[in-house]
Scaffold this motif. Structure first.
Motif, PDB file in Angstrom:
ATOM      1  N   GLN A 118      57.541  34.040  72.090  1.00 52.83           N
ATOM      2  CA  GLN A 118      56.517  34.633  71.242  1.00 52.83           C
ATOM      3  C   GLN A 118      55.679  33.532  70.583  1.00 52.83           C
ATOM      4  O   GLN A 118      56.244  32.569  70.054  1.00 52.83           O
ATOM      5  N   PRO A 119      54.359  33.663  70.604  1.00 54.94           N
ATOM      6  CA  PRO A 119      53.468  32.608  70.081  1.00 54.94           C
ATOM      7  C   PRO A 119      53.336  32.661  68.562  1.00 54.94           C
ATOM      8  O   PRO A 119      52.256  32.912  68.020  1.00 54.94           O
ATOM      9  N   LEU A 120      54.428  32.417  67.867  1.00 59.30           N
ATOM     10  CA  LEU A 120      54.432  32.512  66.412  1.00 59.30           C
ATOM     11  C   LEU A 120      54.307  31.133  65.783  1.00 59.30           C
ATOM     12  O   LEU A 120      54.885  30.164  66.272  1.00 59.30           O
ATOM     13  N   LYS A 121      53.579  31.064  64.686  1.00 61.84           N
ATOM     14  CA  LYS A 121      53.419  29.809  63.944  1.00 61.84           C
ATOM     15  C   LYS A 121      54.089  29.868  62.574  1.00 61.84           C
ATOM     16  O   LYS A 121      54.385  28.833  61.987  1.00 61.84           O
ATOM     17  N   ASP A 122      54.316  31.093  62.075  1.00 57.19           N
ATOM     18  CA  ASP A 122      54.973  31.274  60.783  1.00 57.19           C
ATOM     19  C   ASP A 122      56.336  31.917  61.028  1.00 57.19           C
ATOM     20  O   ASP A 122      56.434  33.082  61.410  1.00 57.19           O
ATOM     21  N   ALA A 150      67.319  40.359  72.381  1.00 61.19           N
ATOM     22  CA  ALA A 150      67.803  40.773  71.061  1.00 61.19           C
ATOM     23  C   ALA A 150      67.403  39.777  69.980  1.00 61.19           C
ATOM     24  O   ALA A 150      67.644  40.012  68.791  1.00 61.19           O
ATOM     25  N   LEU A 151      66.789  38.664  70.388  1.00 58.23           N
ATOM     26  CA  LEU A 151      66.371  37.617  69.471  1.00 58.23           C
ATOM     27  C   LEU A 151      64.855  37.510  69.440  1.00 58.23           C
ATOM     28  O   LEU A 151      64.164  37.933  70.375  1.00 58.23           O
ATOM     29  N   THR A 152      64.335  36.938  68.382  1.00 64.41           N
ATOM     30  CA  THR A 152      62.962  36.456  68.390  1.00 64.41           C
ATOM     31  C   THR A 152      63.021  35.041  68.951  1.00 64.41           C
ATOM     32  O   THR A 152      63.756  34.195  68.432  1.00 64.41           O
ATOM     33  N   VAL A 153      62.268  34.781  70.013  1.00 66.57           N
ATOM     34  CA  VAL A 153      62.352  33.499  70.706  1.00 66.57           C
ATOM     35  C   VAL A 153      61.012  32.777  70.605  1.00 66.57           C
ATOM     36  O   VAL A 153      59.974  33.313  71.003  1.00 66.57           O
ATOM     37  N   VAL A 154      61.051  31.574  70.054  1.00 69.45           N
ATOM     38  CA  VAL A 154      59.843  30.763  69.905  1.00 69.45           C
ATOM     39  C   VAL A 154      60.077  29.424  70.587  1.00 69.45           C
ATOM     40  O   VAL A 154      61.101  28.774  70.362  1.00 69.45           O
ATOM     41  N   ILE A 182      52.703  24.393  61.540  1.00 67.74           N
ATOM     42  CA  ILE A 182      53.492  25.618  61.588  1.00 67.74           C
ATOM     43  C   ILE A 182      54.189  25.759  60.231  1.00 67.74           C
ATOM     44  O   ILE A 182      54.166  24.852  59.412  1.00 67.74           O
ATOM     45  N   ILE A 183      54.822  26.904  60.022  1.00 68.28           N
ATOM     46  CA  ILE A 183      55.630  27.135  58.826  1.00 68.28           C
ATOM     47  C   ILE A 183      57.053  27.400  59.283  1.00 68.28           C
ATOM     48  O   ILE A 183      57.303  28.313  60.085  1.00 68.28           O
ATOM     49  N   ASP A 184      57.996  26.615  58.801  1.00 70.74           N
ATOM     50  CA  ASP A 184      59.372  26.732  59.282  1.00 70.74           C
ATOM     51  C   ASP A 184      60.092  27.902  58.612  1.00 70.74           C
ATOM     52  O   ASP A 184      59.499  28.666  57.825  1.00 70.74           O
ATOM     53  N   VAL A 185      61.367  28.062  58.894  1.00 68.44           N
ATOM     54  CA  VAL A 185      62.124  29.217  58.396  1.00 68.44           C
ATOM     55  C   VAL A 185      62.255  29.208  56.875  1.00 68.44           C
ATOM     56  O   VAL A 185      62.536  30.245  56.266  1.00 68.44           O
ATOM     57  N   ASN A 186      62.075  28.053  56.257  1.00 66.89           N
ATOM     58  CA  ASN A 186      62.167  27.949  54.805  1.00 66.89           C
ATOM     59  C   ASN A 186      60.813  28.050  54.114  1.00 66.89           C
ATOM     60  O   ASN A 186      60.708  27.837  52.908  1.00 66.89           O
ATOM     61  N   GLY A 187      59.765  28.363  54.890  1.00 64.43           N
ATOM     62  CA  GLY A 187      58.434  28.506  54.320  1.00 64.43           C
ATOM     63  C   GLY A 187      57.719  27.196  54.091  1.00 64.43           C
ATOM     64  O   GLY A 187      56.684  27.156  53.422  1.00 64.43           O
ATOM     65  N   GLN A 188      58.238  26.107  54.660  1.00 68.29           N
ATOM     66  CA  GLN A 188      57.634  24.791  54.482  1.00 68.29           C
ATOM     67  C   GLN A 188      56.634  24.497  55.601  1.00 68.29           C
ATOM     68  O   GLN A 188      56.921  24.756  56.775  1.00 68.29           O
TER      69      GLN A 188
END
Length: 345
Positions: free
Chosen positions: A203-207, A246-250, A260-266
Motif C-alpha cells: 500500500q502506498p502509504l506515507k503516514d 490480514a496486515l497492512t503492508v508498506v 514519511i511519518i513513522d508509527v510514532n508520528g515522527q
C-alpha cells in the motif's frame, strides 16, 4: 562487571524453532487420524577445524586476541536446514573458509546442548541456558566477540557468501569501532542490481501513525540480494499471500529520502528510519501492532517459517506466546490433521 549483552530476537533462519514443536494428540484422536510428519530437516556436522574449546569464553578470547583474531560463536541446532546451508556455503567453501580460519576462532554452541559454558567470570550457563539468556530464537545465530569479551556484531539467520563476507570484514578489520554494522553494509556494492518490483499487497502509504491493523514495513533497495527470492518464491505462495492480506503492508526503498511519518508520528524518511532501526538485511521487515514493534525479520526464511511468522503477527499470537511457542502450537495443529510440514527450502 557483566559482559553479557542481550539482543532483540530477529527472525532470520529458524532452525531452532522446529526443535520446539509440540505434539498434542489425544488417544481417541490418534486412533482415527494418521499423524502428520515434519520433513526437510538436514543433518550436519561442524567442520573439523572449528576450535575444540573448553567453553571458557574469556580464555578463548585471550587466545584469539593473541593471534590477532576474534571469537565467533556459531549457535546451531541438530537437523537445522539453515545451519547446514550456512556451513556448506560459507565455512566449507573457498575463499570464505580460509578467510574465516585466518581471522576467527569459531566455537560451536548447540542451543539445546548441556555442556557448561563459562561466558565470563560472573556468568556460567549450560549451552541451552546461554542461548536463552542471549535470546537466540533462531539458528544459525552468529555472535562476534572482541578482545574485551564484548559482542560487536550479531547475525540472526542464514547469510549467503556475498552477504557474509562484508560482515567478516567489518569485524576482522575492527570497523565496529567507528561505524554500525547496518551503516557499513548499506554502503557495500552488490554484483547484481535489483529493481524494486510492485505488488498488489503493498500500500502506498506515507503516514503510518494512524494505522490500526497489524503493520508490516518492508525495506528493499537496488542492492538487495534476497529480494528476488522474496518476490519470486515467498510472495507466490498462496498461504503467505493470505497471511499478508490480514496486515497492512508498506514497502519502502531503503535509499528514499522522501518525507514519511513513522508509527510514532515522527517525521522521517525511509533512509533515516532504516538507519534508526539498524536493520542489517534486505528485504528487512519490521512488524508493528498498536504502534509498537512486535518482531522483525532479518534473514532468509523458507516458506513454512515465513508463513508462520506472518501469522504470529496477524493473529496477535505474540500477546500470548513467544514466536517459538506459537510456531510449535501451529505445527501441532497441522500434524494432528495428518498434514506434512516441510521446513526445507
Amino acid at each position: 562487571m557483566q559482559t553479557l549483552t542481550r539482543s532483540q530476537p530477529w527472525f532470520g533462519g529458524l532452525g531452532l524453532l522446529f526443535a520446539l514443536f509440540f505434539t498434542f494428540i489425544s488417544p481417541s484422536h490418534a486412533e482415527t487420524t494418521t499423524e502428520g510428519k515434519v520433513v526437510g530437516g538436514v543433518e550436519h556436522e561442524m567442520p573439523e577445524w572449528f576450535k575444540e574449546s573448553f567453553l571458557e569464553i574469556q580464555e578463548d578470547v585471550k587466545e584469539a586476541s593473541a593471534g590477532n583474531k576474534h571469537v565467533m560463536l556459531f549457535f546451531h541446532l541438530n537437523n537445522c536446514p539453515y545451519c547446514d546451508k550456512m556451513l556448506k556455503d560459507n565455512f566449507l567453501q573457498e575463499p570464505s573458509k580460509t578467510y574465516i580460519q585466518e581471522n576467527f576462532d569459531v566455537i560451536a554452541i548447540n542451543v539445546k546442548g548441556d555442556r557448561q559454558v563459562q561466558y565470563s567470570k560472573e556468568l556460567a550457563f549450560s549451552e541451552k541456558e546461554l542461548a536463552d539468556e542471549l535470546e537466540v530464537a533462531l539458528t544459525p545465530t552468529i555472535s562476534f566477540i572482541n578482545s574485551e569479551n564484548k559482542t560487536v556484531a550479531r547475525l540472526n539467520g542464514y547469510r549467503s557468501p556475498e552477504q557474509f563476507k562484508p560482515v567478516l570484514d567489518y569485524v576482522a578489520k575492527q570497523i565496529y569501532k567507528t561505524e554500525s554494522l547496518s551503516d557499513y553494509l548499506a554502503k557495500q556494492p552488490q554484483s547484481d542490481q535489483y529493481t524494486l518490483r510492485p505488488n498488489e499487497l503493498f500500500q502506498p502509504l506515507k503516514d503510518l501513525s494512524s494505522i490500526k491493523t497489524p503493520l508490516a514495513v518492508i525495506f528493499e533497495s537496488n542492492t538487495c540480494s534476497d529480494c528476488a527470492y522474496f518476490h519470486d518464491t515467498l510472495l507466490q505462495d498462496e498461504a503467505i499471500k493470505t497471511e499478508f492480506k490480514a496486515l497492512t503492508v508498506v514497502r519502502f526503498d531503503a535509499n528514499d529520502s522522501t518525507e514519511i511519518i513513522d508509527v510514532n508520528g515522527q517525521k522521517t524518511t525511509p533512509k533515516d528510519w532504516l538507519k534508526q532501526l539498524k536493520l542489517s538485511y534486505q528485504p528487512g521487515m519490521v512488524f508493528f501492532d498498536e504502534g509498537k514493534e512486535v518482531t522483525r525479520l532479518e534473514g532468509k526464511l523458507f516458506n513454512f517459517h515465513f508463513q508462520q511468522l506472518l501469522n504470529y503477527v496477524s493473529s496477535q499470537g505474540y500477546k500470548e506466546h513467544s514466536f517459538p511457542a506459537h510456531l510449535g502450537l501451529r505445527q501441532a495443529e497441522l500434524l494432528q490433521q495428518g498434514k506434512t510440514v516441510d521446513i526445507s527450502e
